[in-house]
Design a protein around this motif. Structure first.
Motif, PDB file in Angstrom:
ATOM      1  N   SER A   4      -9.562   6.405   8.071  1.00 46.12           N
ATOM      2  CA  SER A   4      -8.475   5.995   7.641  1.00 46.12           C
ATOM      3  C   SER A   4      -8.730   5.244   6.299  1.00 46.12           C
ATOM      4  O   SER A   4     -10.020   4.979   6.195  1.00 46.12           O
ATOM      5  N   PRO A   5      -7.839   5.033   5.526  1.00 47.04           N
ATOM      6  CA  PRO A   5      -6.409   5.234   5.447  1.00 47.04           C
ATOM      7  C   PRO A   5      -5.976   6.655   5.097  1.00 47.04           C
ATOM      8  O   PRO A   5      -6.801   7.322   4.192  1.00 47.04           O
ATOM      9  N   GLN A   6      -5.161   7.135   5.562  1.00 44.74           N
ATOM     10  CA  GLN A   6      -4.596   8.675   5.105  1.00 44.74           C
ATOM     11  C   GLN A   6      -3.445   8.209   4.200  1.00 44.74           C
ATOM     12  O   GLN A   6      -2.573   7.256   4.282  1.00 44.74           O
ATOM     13  N   ASN A  32       0.314   0.656  10.702  1.00 46.17           N
ATOM     14  CA  ASN A  32      -0.499  -0.541  10.099  1.00 46.17           C
ATOM     15  C   ASN A  32      -0.410  -1.998  10.532  1.00 46.17           C
ATOM     16  O   ASN A  32      -1.526  -2.305  10.944  1.00 46.17           O
ATOM     17  N   LEU A  39      -4.014   1.952   8.202  1.00 52.26           N
ATOM     18  CA  LEU A  39      -4.261   3.426   8.476  1.00 52.26           C
ATOM     19  C   LEU A  39      -3.559   4.416   7.743  1.00 52.26           C
ATOM     20  O   LEU A  39      -4.125   5.224   7.574  1.00 52.26           O
ATOM     21  N   TYR A  40      -2.510   3.859   7.224  1.00 49.50           N
ATOM     22  CA  TYR A  40      -1.782   4.919   6.321  1.00 49.50           C
ATOM     23  C   TYR A  40      -1.279   4.053   4.887  1.00 49.50           C
ATOM     24  O   TYR A  40      -1.112   2.882   4.891  1.00 49.50           O
ATOM     25  N   HIS A 177      -4.844   8.836  15.721  1.00 46.38           N
ATOM     26  CA  HIS A 177      -5.248   7.473  16.137  1.00 46.38           C
ATOM     27  C   HIS A 177      -5.254   7.080  17.667  1.00 46.38           C
ATOM     28  O   HIS A 177      -5.550   5.740  18.096  1.00 46.38           O
TER      29      HIS A 177
END
Length: 316
Positions: A4-6, A32, A39-40, A177
């Protein structure tokens, strides 16, 4: 587990469906928040304008545009309205170049139509909002189209829109995740009944028409699957094991209309979808929906909807 993050690119086509967009971006935000870390990340992309308006008039600022060099893990195209009318060559070429590099690309609501127009859905299964499906089937006969709420086929993701992206994003969050976070995100939005990808987009025929007779449901399924080459009453009755008199009685008692009246409504509704969602000639639509001529089609259409097919198309 994915690192992460994507970074997710959300490509907005003017007139995009706001609910579909929110059902994509809000699960990312919630993931998130619930994870306590990023994470994004997401970036809004447009065909050019800095602000893109949804079909309801709400606007979203876009910091990037098609052709920009973006470091993305996933690009999702979100469209609504009449996506078959989208003809921006720069965008379509950009999508082709991203696909050639192996980027994971998806479409939401009318977005899969844009992917099909870019020519990057060949050899892939795809879905699209049921309203756009007839036009897609006519314009891209070689595409493997289904009526699922979403499909993940290798590095292509397509989703029917509405609330269906909640189900698709649940699957993507679980993939990257784990199922526990995905469940927590879905619970956050009180989306507790997670639908599998192959779920139907629409209520069943029995639910739509308020009927519980399996013979009538079978007849309606046959009729809806043959809009361009209408089945004679006798043929439909034979296939479901009834006499024509019994078939007529079913329609009269359960739907309060005749077999032919209901069949004509099915064909006219399909024609309306094609008029609104495609550039197919009106004469071709008439013949493709089982009418003997454009004039016959026009009279029936005006009688049913109070507007001519030509006026319907101009209004769109």
């Amino acid at each position: 587990m994915s690192p992460s993050p994507q970074t997710v690119g959300i490509f907005l086509i003017p007139g995009f469906a706001l609910m579909s967009y929110a059902s994509v971006v809000e699960p990312l935000r919630a993931a998130n928040l619930l994870a306590g870390k990023d994470l994004y990340r997401w970036v809004h992309v447009s065909p050019g304008p800095e602000m893109i308006a949804a079909s309801c008039g709400a606007t979203v600022p876009c910091m990037a545009k098609s052709g920009d060099a973006l470091n993305l893990d996933l690009l999702l195209v979100c469209a609504g309205g009449n996506p078959t009318a989208f003809k921006d060559r720069k965008t379509l070429q950009w999508l082709r170049s991203l696909a050639a590099r192996g980027l994971r690309i998806g479409g939401v609501s009318g977005g899969p139509v844009i992917l099909a127009k870019a020519g990057i859905m060949d050899g892939h299964h795809m879905t699209v909002h049921w309203e756009h499906a007839p036009a897609v089937a006519e314009a891209f006969p070689n595409i493997m189209l289904t009526r699922s709420i979403y499909i993940v086929d290798r590095n292509r993701l397509t989703c029917a829109g509405g609330t269906a992206p909640l189900d698709m994003m649940h699957a993507l969050i679980a993939e990257a995740h784990g199922p526990d976070l995905a469940r927590r995100v879905s619970d956050w939005f009180m989306h507790t009944d997670i639908r599998p990808a192959q779920s139907s987009q629409r209520a069943s025929l029995a639910e739509r028409h308020g009927i519980h007779d399996e013979r009538l449901t079978a007849a309606l399924e046959l009729m809806e699957s043959h809009p361009g080459d209408p089945l004679k009453r006798g043929e439909t009755a034979r296939r479901i094991g009834l006499s024509t008199r019994q078939l007529d009685r079913l329609f009269s008692e359960k739907l309060r209309r005749s077999y032919s009246e209901h069949y004509r409504q099915i064909r006219l509704e399909r024609a309306r979808d094609l008029l609104r969602q495609s550039s197919i000639a009106i004469t071709e639509i008439a013949l493709g929906c089982g009418f003997s001529s454009a004039s016959h089609f026009s009279r029936a259409y005006r009688e049913a909807f109070g507007i001519t097919p030509a006026s319907e198309r101009r209004a769109v």
